[in-house]
Design a protein around this motif. Structure first.
Motif, short mmCIF file in Angstrom:
data_model
loop_
_atom_site.label_atom_id
_atom_site.label_comp_id
_atom_site.label_asym_id
_atom_site.label_seq_id
_atom_site.Cartn_x
_atom_site.Cartn_y
_atom_site.Cartn_z
N LEU A 108 3.78 -12.32 -2.39
CA LEU A 108 4.52 -10.88 -2.36
C LEU A 108 5.67 -10.72 -3.64
O LEU A 108 5.86 -9.95 -4.14
CB LEU A 108 5.32 -10.64 -1.12
CG LEU A 108 4.27 -10.30 -0.05
CD1 LEU A 108 5.17 -9.89 1.16
CD2 LEU A 108 3.47 -8.91 -0.43
N ILE A 109 6.12 -12.21 -3.94
CA ILE A 109 7.25 -11.90 -5.23
C ILE A 109 6.37 -11.61 -6.24
O ILE A 109 7.30 -11.60 -7.22
CB ILE A 109 7.75 -13.51 -4.93
CG1 ILE A 109 9.25 -13.42 -5.79
CG2 ILE A 109 7.19 -14.65 -5.56
CD1 ILE A 109 10.30 -12.30 -5.06
N TYR A 110 5.16 -12.13 -6.44
CA TYR A 110 4.39 -11.60 -7.68
C TYR A 110 4.03 -10.34 -7.96
O TYR A 110 3.21 -10.08 -8.57
CB TYR A 110 3.38 -12.68 -7.87
CG TYR A 110 3.91 -13.97 -8.41
CD1 TYR A 110 3.83 -14.50 -9.82
CD2 TYR A 110 4.27 -15.15 -7.44
CE1 TYR A 110 4.44 -15.66 -10.17
CE2 TYR A 110 4.79 -16.16 -7.84
CZ TYR A 110 4.88 -16.35 -9.23
OH TYR A 110 5.41 -17.72 -9.88
N MET A 162 11.16 -8.85 0.52
CA MET A 162 10.71 -9.60 -0.45
C MET A 162 10.27 -8.66 -1.67
O MET A 162 10.25 -9.06 -2.93
CB MET A 162 9.38 -10.25 -0.01
CG MET A 162 9.59 -11.38 0.91
SD MET A 162 10.58 -12.86 0.08
CE MET A 162 9.45 -13.21 -1.40
N LEU A 163 9.67 -7.26 -1.24
CA LEU A 163 9.36 -6.52 -2.41
C LEU A 163 10.51 -6.00 -3.25
O LEU A 163 10.57 -6.00 -4.26
CB LEU A 163 8.50 -5.33 -1.83
CG LEU A 163 7.38 -5.68 -1.26
CD1 LEU A 163 6.96 -4.31 -0.52
CD2 LEU A 163 6.39 -6.09 -2.01
N LEU A 164 11.79 -5.89 -2.46
CA LEU A 164 12.86 -5.46 -3.19
C LEU A 164 13.45 -6.88 -3.99
O LEU A 164 13.81 -6.45 -5.41
CB LEU A 164 13.92 -5.17 -2.35
CG LEU A 164 15.29 -4.83 -2.79
CD1 LEU A 164 15.26 -3.79 -3.81
CD2 LEU A 164 16.42 -4.37 -1.66
N ALA A 165 13.23 -7.78 -3.56
CA ALA A 165 13.54 -9.21 -4.45
C ALA A 165 12.79 -9.12 -5.93
O ALA A 165 13.26 -9.47 -6.77
CB ALA A 165 13.50 -10.26 -3.50
N SER A 166 11.44 -8.76 -5.46
CA SER A 166 10.68 -8.88 -6.64
C SER A 166 10.99 -7.67 -7.55
O SER A 166 10.89 -7.99 -8.75
CB SER A 166 9.18 -8.50 -6.29
OG SER A 166 8.29 -8.26 -7.33
N ALA A 167 11.30 -6.55 -7.20
CA ALA A 167 11.83 -5.46 -8.12
C ALA A 167 13.10 -5.88 -8.99
O ALA A 167 13.34 -5.64 -10.03
CB ALA A 167 12.42 -4.34 -7.23
N LEU A 168 14.10 -6.49 -8.06
CA LEU A 168 15.21 -7.09 -8.71
C LEU A 168 14.84 -8.06 -10.02
O LEU A 168 15.53 -8.49 -10.97
CB LEU A 168 16.21 -7.64 -7.86
CG LEU A 168 16.81 -6.48 -6.72
CD1 LEU A 168 17.63 -7.36 -5.58
CD2 LEU A 168 18.11 -5.60 -7.65
#
Length: 309
Positions: A108-110, A162-168
């Motif tokens: 998900l981080i990708y 996790m999706l928000l972390a990817s956006a940041l």
């Protein structure tokens, strides 16, 4: 020695360095999951960065023959990346990882291409090419498949974390893409880790109990040593060092092995359940990531070879 052979040797060295970096960073996903059993998430991020500083300092000492220096003209981007990628994004990743499988998190981080598209379209008012829109759409479908397969009761919030972390992370990537480095990138990473490490130390002292380091056994210290100096220090250091030695298409192809290593190692080492829908979604996401990152000329060569056969 011809310039061609020198280039080939440099690329061969770069490939080996990048493969080691991918292996370190991929295996770090089950490592972090295990580490959260002995230390809180904020302390985990703090220790991850602070323990890796000697390794990065050694990289600089070997390559630059001096200790790390922060170039004045790089300060703004160093602080932005430290804040968005290493404090906010890494903090969210580690907090969310307490509640979801490490393999799922590593995929998900990708989702950064999706967020990059939104940033470019909504913030910078760019009109992305149709290829990018289609591939990002495929990646989004893969992400949705992973979310639905993993969305058990109580897991939705950390999944979206996790999706928000990817956006940041995407915000940090886009900021870096507009910056022309005056100092070396490895020195910038050293100072980003320093800022993030001490910031997370201050937060950890306020919000989490201090770990009883005296009670840790050798396996606990070996795990922290892997998460910090090996995976983070050596992994990031080798990735940065390999960058100038390789063309972008090879970096894209090799780097996309990271979530694969993360997912497979989590299944093998942590006995996580192998969900068919997660695997299918991961294949869609990673395939879209590879094709989106490859230059048009490389794709034409690959298609041409396939047709020739």
């Amino acid at each position: 020695m011809s310039s061609l052979s020198v280039t080939e040797k440099a690329q061969s060295k770069g490939i080996k360095m990048l493969l080691v970096a991918v292996l370190c960073l991929g295996l770090n996903w089950p490592g972090m999951k295990l580490g959260l059993e002995i230390v809180g998430p904020v302390w985990m991020v703090c220790l991850r960065f602070l323990l890796s500083l000697p390794v990065l300092a050694l990289f600089v000492l070997i390559t630059k023959k001096r200790l790390p220096v922060l170039n004045r003209k790089d300060r703004s981007v160093v602080f932005v990346v430290a804040f968005f990628q290493f404090i906010l994004s890494m903090g969210l990743i580690t907090v969310s990882l307490q509640y979801i499988p490490a393999g799922t998190a590593s995929i998900l981080i990708y989702t950064t291409p999706l967020w990059m598209l939104l940033i470019d379209t909504l913030w910078y008012r760019q009109r992305p090419p149709s290829k990018r829109l289609i591939l990002t759409g495929i990646s989004t479908i893969g992400c949705a498949m992973i979310l639905f397969a993993s969305g058990q009761p109580g897991a939705w919030l950390p999944l979206f974390g996790m999706l928000l972390a990817s956006a940041l992370w995407a915000v940090a990537i886009r900021r870096v893409s507009f910056h022309k480095w005056k100092g070396s990138v490895i020195e910038a990473v050293f100072w980003q880790f320093t800022i993030a490490g001490f910031a997370m130390l201050a937060i950890a002292l306020m919000v989490e109990p201090t770990p009883n380091f005296g009670a840790y056994d050798i396996s606990d210290w070996l795990l922290l040593a892997y998460i910090g100096p090996v995976a983070t220090g050596l992994g990031f250091g080798l990735m940065v060092a390999a960058g100038p030695k390789l063309p972008p298409d090879k970096i894209v192809l090799i780097s996309t092995l990271t979530p694969i290593v993360g997912y497979v190692s989590s299944v093998l080492l942590l006995k996580e359940t192998l969900l068919p829908m997660v695997v299918a979604g991961a294949i869609l996401m990673i395939a879209a990531l590879i094709v989106n990152g490859l230059p048009q000329s490389t794709l034409k060569k690959m298609l041409g070879k396939g047709q020739a056969k």
